[in-house]
Design an enzyme around this catalytic site. Structure first.
Site, PDB file in Angstrom:
ATOM      1  N   HIS A  64       0.815  -1.214   0.000  1.00  0.00           N
ATOM      2  CA  HIS A  64       0.000   0.000   0.000  1.00  0.00           C
ATOM      3  C   HIS A  64       0.849   1.264   0.000  1.00  0.00           C
ATOM      4  O   HIS A  64       0.389   2.309  -0.474  1.00  0.00           O
ATOM      5  CB  HIS A  64      -0.987  -0.033   1.169  1.00  0.00           C
ATOM      6  CG  HIS A  64      -2.131  -0.981   0.930  1.00  0.00           C
ATOM      7  ND1 HIS A  64      -3.435  -0.658   1.160  1.00  0.00           N
ATOM      8  CD2 HIS A  64      -2.153  -2.244   0.433  1.00  0.00           C
ATOM      9  CE1 HIS A  64      -4.224  -1.687   0.830  1.00  0.00           C
ATOM     10  NE2 HIS A  64      -3.463  -2.663   0.404  1.00  0.00           N
ATOM     11  N   ASP A  72       7.561   5.737  -0.682  1.00  0.00           N
ATOM     12  CA  ASP A  72       7.914   7.057  -0.153  1.00  0.00           C
ATOM     13  C   ASP A  72       7.366   7.295   1.253  1.00  0.00           C
ATOM     14  O   ASP A  72       7.337   8.435   1.720  1.00  0.00           O
ATOM     15  CB  ASP A  72       7.387   8.158  -1.086  1.00  0.00           C
ATOM     16  CG  ASP A  72       5.865   8.173  -1.145  1.00  0.00           C
ATOM     17  OD1 ASP A  72       5.236   7.180  -0.697  1.00  0.00           O
ATOM     18  OD2 ASP A  72       5.289   9.171  -1.623  1.00  0.00           O
ATOM     19  N   SER A  74       4.460   7.431   2.176  1.00  0.00           N
ATOM     20  CA  SER A  74       3.247   8.274   2.160  1.00  0.00           C
ATOM     21  C   SER A  74       2.098   7.631   2.928  1.00  0.00           C
ATOM     22  O   SER A  74       1.214   8.326   3.436  1.00  0.00           O
ATOM     23  CB  SER A  74       2.805   8.563   0.719  1.00  0.00           C
ATOM     24  OG  SER A  74       2.609   7.358  -0.003  1.00  0.00           O
ATOM     25  N   GLU A  88      -3.653   9.087   2.959  1.00  0.00           N
ATOM     26  CA  GLU A  88      -3.915   7.724   2.457  1.00  0.00           C
ATOM     27  C   GLU A  88      -4.572   6.817   3.497  1.00  0.00           C
ATOM     28  O   GLU A  88      -5.413   5.986   3.176  1.00  0.00           O
ATOM     29  CB  GLU A  88      -2.609   7.075   1.963  1.00  0.00           C
ATOM     30  CG  GLU A  88      -2.089   7.684   0.675  1.00  0.00           C
ATOM     31  CD  GLU A  88      -0.709   7.179   0.276  1.00  0.00           C
ATOM     32  OE1 GLU A  88      -0.349   6.024   0.622  1.00  0.00           O
ATOM     33  OE2 GLU A  88       0.027   7.936  -0.387  1.00  0.00           O
ATOM     34  N   PRO A 160      -6.006  -1.668  -5.905  1.00  0.00           N
ATOM     35  CA  PRO A 160      -7.026  -2.573  -6.438  1.00  0.00           C
ATOM     36  C   PRO A 160      -8.085  -2.897  -5.393  1.00  0.00           C
ATOM     37  O   PRO A 160      -7.789  -2.980  -4.204  1.00  0.00           O
ATOM     38  CB  PRO A 160      -6.212  -3.822  -6.805  1.00  0.00           C
ATOM     39  CG  PRO A 160      -5.008  -3.766  -5.925  1.00  0.00           C
ATOM     40  CD  PRO A 160      -4.702  -2.312  -5.740  1.00  0.00           C
ATOM     41  N   HIS A 190      -2.134 -13.318   0.403  1.00  0.00           N
ATOM     42  CA  HIS A 190      -3.390 -13.559   1.131  1.00  0.00           C
ATOM     43  C   HIS A 190      -3.439 -14.945   1.782  1.00  0.00           C
ATOM     44  O   HIS A 190      -4.489 -15.366   2.247  1.00  0.00           O
ATOM     45  CB  HIS A 190      -4.591 -13.333   0.194  1.00  0.00           C
ATOM     46  CG  HIS A 190      -4.759 -11.904  -0.228  1.00  0.00           C
ATOM     47  ND1 HIS A 190      -5.478 -11.502  -1.312  1.00  0.00           N
ATOM     48  CD2 HIS A 190      -4.259 -10.754   0.329  1.00  0.00           C
ATOM     49  CE1 HIS A 190      -5.437 -10.179  -1.410  1.00  0.00           C
ATOM     50  NE2 HIS A 190      -4.693  -9.706  -0.429  1.00  0.00           N
ATOM     51  N   ASP A 251     -17.201 -26.939   9.693  1.00  0.00           N
ATOM     52  CA  ASP A 251     -18.324 -26.420   8.893  1.00  0.00           C
ATOM     53  C   ASP A 251     -17.925 -26.224   7.430  1.00  0.00           C
ATOM     54  O   ASP A 251     -18.719 -26.450   6.522  1.00  0.00           O
ATOM     55  CB  ASP A 251     -18.802 -25.071   9.451  1.00  0.00           C
ATOM     56  CG  ASP A 251     -19.525 -25.220  10.787  1.00  0.00           C
ATOM     57  OD1 ASP A 251     -19.959 -26.349  11.104  1.00  0.00           O
ATOM     58  OD2 ASP A 251     -19.643 -24.207  11.502  1.00  0.00           O
ATOM     59  N   ASP A 269       2.790 -18.999   2.890  1.00  0.00           N
ATOM     60  CA  ASP A 269       3.151 -20.151   2.067  1.00  0.00           C
ATOM     61  C   ASP A 269       2.221 -20.261   0.859  1.00  0.00           C
ATOM     62  O   ASP A 269       1.386 -19.382   0.637  1.00  0.00           O
ATOM     63  CB  ASP A 269       3.146 -21.451   2.901  1.00  0.00           C
ATOM     64  CG  ASP A 269       1.752 -21.828   3.396  1.00  0.00           C
ATOM     65  OD1 ASP A 269       0.756 -21.224   2.951  1.00  0.00           O
ATOM     66  OD2 ASP A 269       1.665 -22.739   4.248  1.00  0.00           O
TER      67      ASP A 269
HETATM   68  C1  HEM Z   1      -4.258  -8.103  -6.198  1.00  0.00           C
HETATM   69  C2  HEM Z   1      -4.972  -7.156  -5.649  1.00  0.00           C
HETATM   70  C3  HEM Z   1      -5.249  -7.103  -4.179  1.00  0.00           C
HETATM   71  C4  HEM Z   1      -6.461  -6.868  -3.621  1.00  0.00           C
HETATM   72  C5  HEM Z   1      -7.771  -6.589  -4.353  1.00  0.00           C
HETATM   73  C6  HEM Z   1      -6.285  -6.935  -2.194  1.00  0.00           C
HETATM   74  C7  HEM Z   1      -7.293  -6.734  -1.265  1.00  0.00           C
HETATM   75  C8  HEM Z   1      -7.170  -6.916   0.080  1.00  0.00           C
HETATM   76  C9  HEM Z   1      -8.234  -6.744   1.033  1.00  0.00           C
HETATM   77  C10 HEM Z   1      -9.657  -6.297   0.697  1.00  0.00           C
HETATM   78  C11 HEM Z   1      -7.743  -7.051   2.258  1.00  0.00           C
HETATM   79  C12 HEM Z   1      -8.505  -7.030   3.585  1.00  0.00           C
HETATM   80  C13 HEM Z   1      -8.662  -5.622   4.113  1.00  0.00           C
HETATM   81  C14 HEM Z   1      -9.645  -5.600   5.252  1.00  0.00           C
HETATM   82  O1  HEM Z   1     -10.831  -5.846   5.006  1.00  0.00           O
HETATM   83  O2  HEM Z   1      -9.229  -5.378   6.419  1.00  0.00           O
HETATM   84  C15 HEM Z   1      -6.377  -7.441   2.085  1.00  0.00           C
HETATM   85  C16 HEM Z   1      -5.541  -7.849   3.109  1.00  0.00           C
HETATM   86  C17 HEM Z   1      -4.221  -8.174   2.935  1.00  0.00           C
HETATM   87  N1  HEM Z   1      -3.501  -8.038   1.772  1.00  0.00           N
HETATM   88 FE1  HEM Z   1      -4.258  -7.681  -0.065  1.00  0.00          FE
HETATM   89  N2  HEM Z   1      -4.977  -7.213  -1.914  1.00  0.00           N
HETATM   90  C18 HEM Z   1      -4.301  -7.318  -3.091  1.00  0.00           C
HETATM   91  C19 HEM Z   1      -2.955  -7.545  -3.236  1.00  0.00           C
HETATM   92  C20 HEM Z   1      -2.075  -7.695  -2.189  1.00  0.00           C
HETATM   93  C21 HEM Z   1      -0.646  -7.698  -2.308  1.00  0.00           C
HETATM   94  C22 HEM Z   1       0.115  -7.475  -3.612  1.00  0.00           C
HETATM   95  C23 HEM Z   1      -0.146  -7.917  -1.067  1.00  0.00           C
HETATM   96  C24 HEM Z   1       1.288  -7.983  -0.617  1.00  0.00           C
HETATM   97  C25 HEM Z   1       2.277  -8.362  -1.362  1.00  0.00           C
HETATM   98  C26 HEM Z   1      -1.261  -8.065  -0.179  1.00  0.00           C
HETATM   99  C27 HEM Z   1      -1.162  -8.375   1.151  1.00  0.00           C
HETATM  100  C28 HEM Z   1      -2.225  -8.414   2.026  1.00  0.00           C
HETATM  101  C29 HEM Z   1      -2.098  -8.847   3.405  1.00  0.00           C
HETATM  102  C30 HEM Z   1      -0.846  -9.389   4.059  1.00  0.00           C
HETATM  103  C31 HEM Z   1      -3.354  -8.671   3.979  1.00  0.00           C
HETATM  104  C32 HEM Z   1      -3.716  -8.938   5.444  1.00  0.00           C
HETATM  105  C33 HEM Z   1      -3.341  -7.708   6.267  1.00  0.00           C
HETATM  106  C34 HEM Z   1      -3.494  -7.857   7.766  1.00  0.00           C
HETATM  107  O3  HEM Z   1      -3.955  -8.886   8.256  1.00  0.00           O
HETATM  108  O4  HEM Z   1      -3.129  -6.907   8.478  1.00  0.00           O
HETATM  109  N3  HEM Z   1      -2.408  -7.905  -0.886  1.00  0.00           N
HETATM  110  N4  HEM Z   1      -6.035  -7.340   0.756  1.00  0.00           N
END
Ligand code: HEM
Ligand SMILES: *[C@@H]1O[C@H](CO)[C@@H](O)[C@H](O)[C@H]1NC(C)=O
Ligand SMILES: *[C@@H]1O[C@H](CO)[C@@H](O)[C@H](O)[C@H]1NC(C)=O
Ligand SMILES: *[C@@H]1O[C@H](CO)[C@@H](O)[C@H](O)[C@H]1NC(C)=O
EC number: 1.11.1.7
Length: 345
Positions: A64, A72, A74, A88, A160, A190, A251, A269
Site C-alpha cells: 500500500h 515514499d 506516504s 492515504e 485494487p 493472502h 463447517d 506459504d
Molecule cells: C491483487 C490485488 C489485491 C487486492 C484486491 C487486495 C485486497 C485486500 C483486502 C480487501 C484485504 C482485507 C482488508 C480488510 O478488510 O481489512 C487485504 C488484506 C491483505 N492483503 Fe491484499 N490485496 C491485493 C494484493 C495484495 C498484495 C500485492 C499484497 C502484498 C504483497 C497483499 C497483502 C495483504 C495482506 C498481508 C493482507 C492482510 C493484512 C493484515 O492482516 O493486516 N495484498 N487485501
C-alpha cells in the site's frame, strides 16, 4: 537511490538468494551487519514473537505504500500541508491497515539514519522472511526518501479493490509495470492476515456472487452473517481458511491434510493456491484469477511447486520495494506521521 536500481541485477541476486536459503528453516536471528537493517530486524522479530498478526500488516504496508507515489512512506502520514488530515490512511481501500506504532518505535531508535520509506520496506521484508520460516528472503538496498504528499482520494483510485474482475486487476498491475504472473505471485500474500466482512460481503450470497465453495460460504455465513453490516458491525476473519478455528474448518469441510498443506497457522506459504483452486478464498479478486488462462496456469504451478512460489514471491517483492518515489519534494522525516514542514513546501 532506490530509483536508480538496476532492477535486473537485483532481481537475479534475489532469486539466487531465495534458492540458496530455501530449505533453511531458521529465519530467527538473521542479521545484516548494517545498523539500520539490524535494528528493524530486531524490532520486527520481537513484535512478531509477541503478536504474529503484526507480520501480515507489515507485508501489506509495503504494497500500500509503494503502489501509491512509489515507496515514499506516504502511507504513514497523518497530516501534510497539501492534504490536511485526508491522507492515504483515511482511504476506504486502506481499511484495516496496521503496523504504524511499530514503525514509530523503529523510527525512534533510528532517527535520521533511516527514512520512513526504508523502514516500511525493510520491516515488510523481515516479516515475510519470518512468517515464511526463512523460505522467502531477499536483499534490498536502502536510500528511499520520504515524500510529502498523501491523498486518500489517490489511494482509493489506484489501489485494487477486492471486487475487481480480472481485467481490472490486470490493468491495475500493468499500470505499475507488473505482469499477470506477478499479480498471481503477489496475491499469494493472502495466505496470511485478516479481512473485514465489508471486503468479502459480495461473496456471501448476492445473486451475482463469484463462485465460492458452499461449505466455506456457509461457515462464513455462520460466523459473520451479512446482517451484521446492517447492525453497524464489521468483524474480521482470517484470509486463509487454514487460520480459522477448528469449528469453522469442520463447517467449511476443510482438512489441511486432505488438501496437502501444512496446518500451521499464520505462515506465508503457497496454501493460497491450494485454497483458490477449490474456491476457498475470500475475495472476488482472488477467485477471478481462475478466469484467465495464463493466471490459472500459474495458480496450478504455484500450488504444485512451493519452491518456485517462494523465489518468485521474493523477486516480486524486490520489484515492489523498488518502485521509485514520485513527486518533487523529498526528505528524511523526523516523525513518520508528519512532514518536516507543517505549512508549505
Ligand atoms: C491483487 C490485488 C489485491 C487486492 C484486491 C487486495 C485486497 C485486500 C483486502 C480487501 C484485504 C482485507 C482488508 C480488510 O478488510 O481489512 C487485504 C488484506 C491483505 N492483503 Fe491484499 N490485496 C491485493 C494484493 C495484495 C498484495 C500485492 C499484497 C502484498 C504483497 C497483499 C497483502 C495483504 C495482506 C498481508 C493482507 C492482510 C493484512 C493484515 O492482516 O493486516 N495484498 N487485501
Ligand atoms: C546514526 O549513524 C551514526 C553513524 O553510523 C551513528 O553514530 C549514530 O549512533 C546513529 N544514530 C542512530 C539514532 O541510530
Ligand atoms: C449465505 O447467506 C446468504 C444470504 O445472506 C445466502 O444467500 C446464501 O445462500 C448462504 N449460503 C449458504 C451456503 O448457506
Ligand atoms: C520447481 O520450480 C523450481 C524453480 O522454478 C524448479 O527448479 C524445479 O525444477 C521445479 N520443480 C518441479 C518438481 O517442477
Amino acid at each position: 537511490m532506490a530509483n536508480k536500481l538496476d532492477a535486473a541485477a537485483v532481481l537475479s541476486l534475489c532469486v539466487v538468494l531465495a534458492f540458496t536459503l530455501a530449505g533453511q528453516s531458521a529465519a530467527a536471528g538473521r542479521y545484516y551487519g548494517d545498523k539500520v537493517q539490524d535494528t528493524v530486524r530486531k524490532e520486527v522479530e520481537k513484535a512478531i514473537a509477541y503478536d504474529r498478526s503484526i507480520g501480515p500488516a507489515l507485508v501489506r504496508l509495503v504494497f500500500h505504500d509503494c503502489w501509491i507515489n512509489g515507496c515514499d512512506g506516504s502511507v504513514l502520514l497523518d497530516k501534510t500541508p497539501t492534504d490536511g488530515t485526508n491522507t492515504e490512511k483515511k482511504a476506504v481501500i486502506n481499511i484495516g491497515l496496521a503496523g504504524f506504532q511499530l514503525i514509530d518505535t523503529i523510527k525512534q531508535q533510528l532517527g535520521p539514519n533511516a527514512s520512513c520509506a526504508d523502514i516500511v520496506a525493510f520491516a515488510g521484508r523481515d516479516a515475510a522472511d519470518i512468517l515464511s520460516g526463512g523460505k522467502i528472503f531477499y536483499t534490498i538496498p536502502g536510500g528511499r526518501k520520504d515524500g510529502v504528499v498523501s491523498s486518500a482520494k489517490v489511494a482509493d483510485a489506484n489501489l485494487p479493490e477486492s471486487t475487481f474482475d480480472f481485467d481490472q486487476l490486470q490493468n491495475n498491475f500493468n499500470a505499475r509495470g507488473f505482469s499477470v504472473e506477478e499479480l498471481v505471485v503477489l496475491s499469494g500474500a493472502h495466505s496470511i492476515g485478516v479481512a473485514h466482512l465489508s471486503s468479502y460481503q459480495d461473496r456471501l450470497g448476492r445473486a451475482d456472487s463469484t463462485p465460492i465453495d458452499p461449505d466455506y460460504q456457509a461457515a462464513l455465513n455462520k460466523t459473520t452473517p451479512l446482517s451484521l453490516l446492517q447492525k453497524g458491525q464489521n468483524p474480521t476473519v482470517p484470509n486463509n481458511v487454514r487460520d480459522e478455528t477448528a469449528a469453522f474448518q469442520t463447517d467449511a469441510a476443510y482438512d489441511p491434510v486432505a488438501m496437502g498443506v501444512s496446518p500451521e497457522k499464520i505462515v506465508l506459504d503457497n496454501s493460497y493456491y491450494h485454497n483458490n483452486l477449490v474456491n476457498k478464498v475470500l475475495f472476488e479478486s482472488d477467485w477471478v484469477l481462475r478466469t484467465d488462462g495464463d493466471a490459472a496456469d500459474k495458480l496450478e504451478e504455484y500450488k504444485e511447486n512451493a519452491t518456485e512460489w517462494h523465489s518468485d514471491f521474493a523477486a516480486a517483492m524486490v520489484k515492489l520495494s523498488s518502485l521509485p518515489a514520485q513527486g518533487k519534494n523529498f526528505e528524511i522525516r523526523k516523525n513518520c506521521r508528519v512532514t518536516n514542514k507543517q505549512y508549505y513546501y
